[in-house]
Design a protein around this motif. Sequence first.
Motif, PDB file in Angstrom:
ATOM      1  N   LEU A 137      40.090  39.028  34.641  1.00 18.11           N
ATOM      2  CA  LEU A 137      39.995  39.890  35.821  1.00 18.11           C
ATOM      3  C   LEU A 137      39.821  39.064  37.093  1.00 18.11           C
ATOM      4  O   LEU A 137      40.367  39.412  38.149  1.00 18.11           O
ATOM      5  CB  LEU A 137      38.840  40.887  35.667  1.00 18.11           C
ATOM      6  N   ALA A 156      39.360  45.018  40.283  1.00 22.72           N
ATOM      7  CA  ALA A 156      39.165  43.917  39.331  1.00 22.72           C
ATOM      8  C   ALA A 156      37.894  43.125  39.632  1.00 22.72           C
ATOM      9  O   ALA A 156      37.266  42.577  38.724  1.00 22.72           O
ATOM     10  CB  ALA A 156      40.378  42.986  39.356  1.00 22.72           C
ATOM     11  N   VAL A 204      45.224  40.275  31.836  1.00 18.02           N
ATOM     12  CA  VAL A 204      44.131  41.257  31.751  1.00 18.02           C
ATOM     13  C   VAL A 204      44.429  42.269  30.650  1.00 18.02           C
ATOM     14  O   VAL A 204      43.567  42.585  29.817  1.00 18.02           O
ATOM     15  CB  VAL A 204      43.935  41.991  33.101  1.00 18.02           C
TER      16      VAL A 204
END
Lengths: 132, 132, 132, 132
Positions: free
Chosen positions: D21, D72, D128
């Motif tokens: 992230l 994020a 991710v």
Amino acid sequence: MTFQEIVALHPVSPTPAREALMRCAAECLDCTASCTACADANLSEPDSQHMARSIRLCLDCADACVATSRIAIRQTESDAGLIRAVVEACATACVTCAEECERHAHHHEHCRICAEACRRCKDACDAVLAVL
Amino acid sequence: MTFQEIVALHPVSPTPAREALMRCAAECLDCTASCTACADANLSEPDSQHMARSIRLCLDCADACVATSRIAIRQTESDAGLIRAVVEACATACVTCAEECERHAHHHEHCRICAEACRRCKDACDAVLAVL
Amino acid sequence: MTFQEIVALHPVSPTPAREALMRCAAECLDCTASCTACADANLSEPDSQHMARSIRLCLDCADACVATSRIAIRQTESDAGLIRAVVEACATACVTCAEECERHAHHHEHCRICAEACRRCKDACDAVLAVL
Amino acid sequence: MTFQEIVALHPVSPTPAREALMRCAAECLDCTASCTACADANLSEPDSQHMARSIRLCLDCADACVATSRIAIRQTESDAGLIRAVVEACATACVTCAEECERHAHHHEHCRICAEACRRCKDACDAVLAVL
């Protein structure tokens, strides 16, 4: 950052302020991300109830910095008055947020680091205002 | 808009500037969307090459208005100096964009309508500055 | 809102999805402001420590909705795949935020109202996905 | 970037996805700035009339990336479903924009560089999705 390579290839010839605007945009991007992260860290602290002012000012500063980064990046038909007004507001947001985060620097290291990012962004805004 | 109902239920008692801030936030949301739409319409016009300044200023104004709407909505631990600086910058962005869009109002009706939204937003910003 | 008048004057002829996209953009603007206001109200509540998940999801939803409103407004060279992906993500953000705010609706009226705005926005996103 | 130092000090213990992230957030910030710069450079090109699709997709990608970077970065009460949806949409925006900018890479070097930033961001989004 990559945007600086792109702006260097911009078809419009650079104004004297371009270098300062590029540094300002880069610091605004660093500062908006730092303030987003610091607001979020504060929200998870055991003393989050006492961090409301810090959270609110970090959110404000993050919003001001996103807008300023975009406006500083654009080179087409730049309006000096508009850019000056936005960069001045960003400098105010940064210094206001830095002062609050500094108050918590001794007990939250992330506030100390966030305040430094805000101070660097404030300096980069001031450098734009000195040449625009 | 719904956010006004939510702010009316905010646990912090209202400052004298709240009503002006709520109108400012609503006009900023209207203006950011109008400028996004006008920039995009200009981009599709047959004379888009002559609309670069209008497009650029609409994009700048849209960015300034998003930031200002969010900062005007927040009621927690408001900092008058920060809000004033951001609202002043927004007023400058709105009037700069309005002046350019007005130059194209006779041949692009969407520029005329966008300029009106910018003028309304400028007025709402000025109303905040009068009471803050 | 004014942007709808501007889009109606757009030089590109409307796609079948335009009406749904305009409603989606309007609901996204309403929802982003509602979530910004609800996150801020939660931050000032005496039980703010228990509202961290609600605050975080309101901030996420506000960010997703701003991006979606802008992308839904643009009519130039629309890419259906990109719009679909962004609107789907926005629907997920709205429903996730609505579910959390509904858990607090009985003790915070602003959470109830915010959840309703999120549900309306989710419905407007779904209506886009049905025609795109 | 500084936000990574702040997140490393976050009071919540890291999820397995945190590293991915953080890289995703950094690439989103690089990509949003690159797309803002490329849209603006296109607007000033002598052939700007033929760059409308590139400009529009760069603006969309810039908006998707700002929202994704903020979501994020946040670590408080993360909702995997919401993050996944937003990161998927961002990956789609990045690849769509990259493909268009690549079509212009041979005559506009800034499009080639922008496309590379979009590809890196797409890869960081995919990383991710592989661990979330």
